[in-house]
Design a protein around this motif. Structure first.
Motif, PDB file in Angstrom:
ATOM      1  N   THR A 236       0.731  -0.630  -0.116  1.00 11.23           N
ATOM      2  CA  THR A 236       0.170  -0.186   0.131  1.00 11.23           C
ATOM      3  C   THR A 236       0.939   1.751   0.002  1.00 11.23           C
ATOM      4  OG1 THR A 236      -1.789  -1.314   1.218  1.00 11.23           O
ATOM      5  CG2 THR A 236      -1.843   0.815   1.444  1.00 11.23           C
ATOM      6  N   GLY A 237       0.384   2.327  -0.999  1.00  8.52           N
ATOM      7  CA  GLY A 237       1.242   3.921  -1.276  1.00  8.52           C
ATOM      8  C   GLY A 237       2.814   3.253  -1.380  1.00  8.52           C
TER       9      GLY A 237
ATOM     10  N   GLY B  93      -6.195  14.771  -2.296  1.00 10.10           N
ATOM     11  CA  GLY B  93      -7.834  13.880  -2.656  1.00 10.10           C
ATOM     12  C   GLY B  93      -8.559  14.370  -1.724  1.00 10.10           C
ATOM     13  N   GLY B  94      -9.858  13.560  -2.279  1.00  8.13           N
ATOM     14  CA  GLY B  94     -10.840  13.291  -1.743  1.00  8.13           C
ATOM     15  C   GLY B  94     -11.100  13.317   0.155  1.00  8.13           C
ATOM     16  N   PRO B  95     -11.741  13.124   0.738  1.00  6.76           N
ATOM     17  CA  PRO B  95     -12.377  12.750   1.485  1.00  6.76           C
ATOM     18  C   PRO B  95     -12.242  10.890   1.233  1.00  6.76           C
ATOM     19  CG  PRO B  95     -13.932  14.124   1.706  1.00  6.76           C
ATOM     20  CD  PRO B  95     -13.474  14.027   0.482  1.00  6.76           C
ATOM     21  N   GLY B  96     -11.889  10.380   2.761  1.00  8.91           N
ATOM     22  CA  GLY B  96     -11.541   8.781   2.136  1.00  8.91           C
ATOM     23  C   GLY B  96     -10.769   8.426   1.187  1.00  8.91           C
ATOM     24  N   THR B  97     -10.068   8.975   0.564  1.00  6.13           N
ATOM     25  CA  THR B  97      -9.433   8.737  -0.964  1.00  6.13           C
ATOM     26  C   THR B  97      -7.732   8.454  -0.305  1.00  6.13           C
ATOM     27  OG1 THR B  97      -8.116  10.470  -0.974  1.00  6.13           O
ATOM     28  CG2 THR B  97      -9.830  10.244  -2.215  1.00  6.13           C
TER      29      THR B  97
ATOM     30  N   MET C 124      -3.065   7.116   5.016  1.00  6.54           N
ATOM     31  CA  MET C 124      -2.366   6.253   5.124  1.00  6.54           C
ATOM     32  C   MET C 124      -1.406   6.326   3.919  1.00  6.54           C
ATOM     33  SD  MET C 124      -3.981   4.018   6.190  1.00  6.54           S
ATOM     34  CE  MET C 124      -2.989   2.677   6.137  1.00  6.54           C
ATOM     35  N   LEU C 125      -1.097   7.075   3.041  1.00 10.43           N
ATOM     36  CA  LEU C 125       0.463   7.607   2.337  1.00 10.43           C
ATOM     37  C   LEU C 125       1.274   8.524   2.646  1.00 10.43           C
ATOM     38  CD1 LEU C 125       1.136   7.031  -0.417  1.00 10.43           C
ATOM     39  CD2 LEU C 125      -0.133   9.526  -1.195  1.00 10.43           C
ATOM     40  N   ALA C 126       0.626   9.477   3.924  1.00  5.60           N
ATOM     41  CA  ALA C 126       1.628  10.012   4.598  1.00  5.60           C
ATOM     42  C   ALA C 126       1.853   9.603   5.948  1.00  5.60           C
ATOM     43  CB  ALA C 126       1.005  11.081   5.440  1.00  5.60           C
ATOM     44  N   LYS C 127       1.054   7.816   6.279  1.00  8.08           N
ATOM     45  CA  LYS C 127       1.644   7.284   7.529  1.00  8.08           C
ATOM     46  C   LYS C 127       3.147   6.644   6.451  1.00  8.08           C
ATOM     47  CE  LYS C 127      -2.061   6.647  10.324  1.00  8.08           C
ATOM     48  NZ  LYS C 127      -2.298   6.141  11.245  1.00  8.08           N
ATOM     49  N   CYS C 128       2.679   6.195   5.002  1.00  7.03           N
ATOM     50  CA  CYS C 128       3.467   5.358   4.394  1.00  7.03           C
ATOM     51  C   CYS C 128       5.138   6.393   4.357  1.00  7.03           C
ATOM     52  CB  CYS C 128       3.054   4.415   2.492  1.00  7.03           C
ATOM     53  SG  CYS C 128       1.948   3.663   3.151  1.00  7.03           S
ATOM     54  N   VAL C 129       4.945   7.183   3.829  1.00  8.75           N
ATOM     55  CA  VAL C 129       5.914   8.657   3.232  1.00  8.75           C
ATOM     56  C   VAL C 129       6.643   8.518   4.735  1.00  8.75           C
ATOM     57  CG1 VAL C 129       6.222  10.459   2.422  1.00  8.75           C
ATOM     58  CG2 VAL C 129       5.062   9.424   1.792  1.00  8.75           C
ATOM     59  N   ALA C 130       5.898   8.671   5.561  1.00 13.42           N
ATOM     60  CA  ALA C 130       6.994   9.080   7.135  1.00 13.42           C
ATOM     61  C   ALA C 130       7.760   7.757   7.562  1.00 13.42           C
ATOM     62  CB  ALA C 130       5.766   9.482   8.312  1.00 13.42           C
ATOM     63  N   ALA C 131       6.895   7.061   7.688  1.00 13.38           N
ATOM     64  CA  ALA C 131       7.576   4.959   7.661  1.00 13.38           C
ATOM     65  C   ALA C 131       9.081   5.096   7.070  1.00 13.38           C
ATOM     66  CB  ALA C 131       6.430   3.686   7.635  1.00 13.38           C
TER      67      ALA C 131
ATOM     68  N   ASP D 297      -7.269  19.064   5.196  1.00 17.31           N
ATOM     69  CA  ASP D 297      -8.551  19.592   4.506  1.00 17.31           C
ATOM     70  C   ASP D 297     -10.097  19.270   5.202  1.00 17.31           C
ATOM     71  OD1 ASP D 297      -8.278  16.644   4.856  1.00 17.31           O
ATOM     72  OD2 ASP D 297      -9.316  15.875   3.476  1.00 17.31           O
ATOM     73  N   GLY D 298      -9.538  18.391   6.063  1.00 15.92           N
ATOM     74  CA  GLY D 298     -10.873  19.132   7.776  1.00 15.92           C
ATOM     75  C   GLY D 298     -11.226  20.472   7.555  1.00 15.92           C
TER      76      GLY D 298
END
Length: 166
Positions: free
Chosen positions: A2-3, A28-32, A36-43, A148-149
């Motif tokens: 993922t990601g 991206g829109g909500p729920g896209t 999770m992508l930010a977590k992948c980048v951070a990891a 975005d929120g």
């Protein structure tokens, strides 16, 4: 897996390999899957930071829409200012807790303003920028999720503040 596609992206590679301050904006829109992508980048980023010769710093902030639930009587403009102050204050705290030697950049402003310093977004962002500039041992990366929120034009104001750090 993922990601993992982002690490092959030319834009990501250009951002990660840059020696200058740059913004990586995951939109991206909500729920896209932005979080999770930010977590992948951070990891992935943190794996590379495990190298003792790498002096880069990564700071994370999650901007929740209900960031200030105790300020119910404040109008939208006041809430906007309080939110901008909270983001800067939390980022500043995060940076200073990892490297207390950078506290010198805060002392003059803190001495001048006293308690007001902690709710003054202009001063907090100015000091945050100085602290980042004073960090001489390596680059500083800030990962902010949840923009975005935020209500109204607050997300634009926050992005302008972030861009002002570069």
């Amino acid at each position: 897996g993922t990601g993992e596609w982002i690490f092959k992206s030319g834009q990501y590679k250009k951002w990660r390999e840059s020696t200058q301050s740059k913004l990586l904006w995951l939109r991206g829109g909500p729920g896209t899957g932005k979080t999770m992508l930010a977590k992948c980048v951070a990891a992935e980023f943190l794996k590379k930071l495990d190298n003792p010769s790498n002096e880069a710093k990564l700071f994370f902030y999650f901007a929740t829409p209900d960031i200030l639930t105790d300020a119910t009587s404040a109008n939208e403009a006041e809430l906007s200012q309080l939110t901008l102050a909270k983001v800067a204050r939390d980022l500043l705290y995060s940076i200073l807790s990892q490297d207390e030697n950078l506290f010198g950049g805060c002392k003059a402003e803190l001495k001048t303003q006293g308690e007001r310093f902690f709710t003054n977004p202009n001063s907090l962002w100015k000091v945050l920028r100085k602290v980042i500039e004073d960090y001489q041992t390596g680059p500083v990366y800030i990962l902010i999720d949840g923009i975005d929120g935020l209500k109204g034009t607050l997300h634009r104001k926050l992005i302008r503040r972030i861009l002002g750090l570069m």
